[in-house]
Design an enzyme around this catalytic site. Sequence first.
Site, PDB file in Angstrom:
ATOM      1  N   LYS A  97       7.267 108.504  84.575  1.00 48.01           N
ATOM      2  CA  LYS A  97       5.922 108.570  83.987  1.00 48.01           C
ATOM      3  C   LYS A  97       5.255 107.200  84.051  1.00 48.01           C
ATOM      4  O   LYS A  97       5.941 106.185  84.269  1.00 48.01           O
ATOM      5  CB  LYS A  97       6.036 109.040  82.534  1.00 48.01           C
ATOM      6  CG  LYS A  97       6.870 108.114  81.648  1.00 48.01           C
ATOM      7  CD  LYS A  97       7.211 108.747  80.310  1.00 48.01           C
ATOM      8  CE  LYS A  97       8.055 107.800  79.469  1.00 48.01           C
ATOM      9  NZ  LYS A  97       8.549 108.455  78.234  1.00 48.01           N
ATOM     10  N   TYR A 153      -8.886  77.536  76.118  1.00 47.97           N
ATOM     11  CA  TYR A 153      -9.819  77.996  75.084  1.00 47.97           C
ATOM     12  C   TYR A 153      -9.391  77.545  73.696  1.00 47.97           C
ATOM     13  O   TYR A 153      -8.218  77.645  73.330  1.00 47.97           O
ATOM     14  CB  TYR A 153      -9.897  79.528  75.086  1.00 47.97           C
ATOM     15  CG  TYR A 153     -10.752  80.093  76.192  1.00 47.97           C
ATOM     16  CD1 TYR A 153     -12.110  79.770  76.269  1.00 47.97           C
ATOM     17  CD2 TYR A 153     -10.218  80.958  77.133  1.00 47.97           C
ATOM     18  CE1 TYR A 153     -12.899  80.299  77.274  1.00 47.97           C
ATOM     19  CE2 TYR A 153     -11.002  81.494  78.140  1.00 47.97           C
ATOM     20  CZ  TYR A 153     -12.346  81.153  78.203  1.00 47.97           C
ATOM     21  OH  TYR A 153     -13.124  81.679  79.196  1.00 47.97           O
TER      22      TYR A 153
HETATM   23  C1  LIG Z   1       9.937 108.174  78.227  1.00 57.47           C
HETATM   24  C2  LIG Z   1      10.937 109.208  77.886  1.00 57.47           C
HETATM   25  C3  LIG Z   1      12.256 109.090  78.340  1.00 57.47           C
HETATM   26  C4  LIG Z   1      12.783 107.869  79.040  1.00 57.47           C
HETATM   27  O1  LIG Z   1      13.088 106.879  78.090  1.00 57.47           O
HETATM   28  P1  LIG Z   1      13.840 105.532  78.513  1.00 57.47           P
HETATM   29  O2  LIG Z   1      14.115 104.895  77.217  1.00 57.47           O
HETATM   30  O3  LIG Z   1      12.900 104.774  79.353  1.00 57.47           O
HETATM   31  O4  LIG Z   1      15.059 105.924  79.249  1.00 57.47           O
HETATM   32  C5  LIG Z   1      13.119 110.150  78.101  1.00 57.47           C
HETATM   33  N1  LIG Z   1      12.704 111.246  77.445  1.00 57.47           N
HETATM   34  C6  LIG Z   1      11.455 111.375  76.973  1.00 57.47           C
HETATM   35  C7  LIG Z   1      11.081 112.617  76.253  1.00 57.47           C
HETATM   36  C8  LIG Z   1      10.535 110.351  77.158  1.00 57.47           C
HETATM   37  O5  LIG Z   1       9.294 110.473  76.663  1.00 57.47           O
END
Ligand SMILES: *Cc1c(COP(=O)(O)O)cnc(C)c1O
Length: 381
Positions: free
Chosen positions: A43, A265
């Site tokens: 994702k 800044y």
């Molecule tokens: C993002 C996500 C993962 C992956 O998590 P990691 O800690 O990056 O391994 C797994 N399951 C769900 C439901 C997620 O939203």
Amino acid sequence: MMQAVETTAVAGGRLTIDLAAIRANYRQLETQVAPARVGAVVKANAYGLGAVEVASTLAAAGCRDFFVALLQEALALKPNLPTDAALHVLNGVAPGDEGLCARHGIQPVLNSLGQALRWRDAARAQGRPLSAAIQIDSGMSRFGLSPEEVDALAGEPGFRAEVDVRLIMTHLACAETPAAAVNRGQLDRFTALAARFGPGPERSIANSAGSFLATEFHGTLVRSGLALFGAEPAPGALGLLRPVVGLEARVNQVRTVEAGAGVGYGLTYVTMGRTRLATLAVGYADGWPRRLGGRASAWFGDTRLPIVGRVSMDSMMVDVTQLAPDALAEGDYVELIGPNADLDAVALAADTIPYEILTGLGARLARRYVDAAPADGDLLS
Ligand SMILES: *Cc1c(COP(=O)(O)O)cnc(C)c1O
């Protein structure tokens, strides 16, 4: 053999993504959770590293289970996956998107009774069973069916004939804290509720951190993102994983200022003595956190170059006085994330987590993929 692909000629910063390290981390996780399988969570553009490149690498390594958050991500990724790979949408399917999702062979994670019934209706409309995953809320109050909804769905006549439930999953709220008693509580609640759907569907409970919990947490499929990308998912797990990401910033210019010069800044930093400064072409618009001003460093070889003053949108200044006068020239690169500054340390210095650093890395950084196949005798044991 080294393959490098430059995506941008002269960017302010360049991100190097080691595909061989992603593959090695995948193998390591497979070993960790066998006989359970490892699914890849790609994702948010594979946490900013490039969903197509990362997923293709993992598919070539044998991975056949992929997860994204949104249907838009799934639609973009699907044509790049092998036809026998399962692609799941974690956030589920929104009302009206069912047909689109079904036509592309994408499997939603059904997170509510309403979603489940709408997916069944889509199967009816298509005149064929549709496969899906079901998520159960075992205690995080984010996604998934409540116990009452599980009851209702398990008792829904004909549902299973029209929806092929391939996978039942849940998500742990405290997986990175192995001692947390709530993990076991979530597992027990999940196991009892999942049983309502019979022994057929696969079980998935663990993310990366959960993959380092006891075997009962592995189910038949773990869902890993962060560990594939080389950050520490749980205390003590880091030694097993290979770093994946390198970030370098280009030197825009180098100057010498006298004692008492204000820097950046707000002139929040004032030099104590004659100081050589390099202005780097990476700033907070590239996802380099503004709060790292005065709290982190760049590196040139083994020399630490403290970030002085505030980080600007497109630049920041580092103190390079420790280097020989001609060591650094315009156009050179210095390390921001790499052997001297690992991703976890950078996240810690910025009061955040590696997930936020990775997903924040900006679009204008050049992304360079390397795939260094291990030489003979150099294989990970
Ligand atoms: C993002 C996500 C993962 C992956 O998590 P990691 O800690 O990056 O391994 C797994 N399951 C769900 C439901 C997620 O939203």
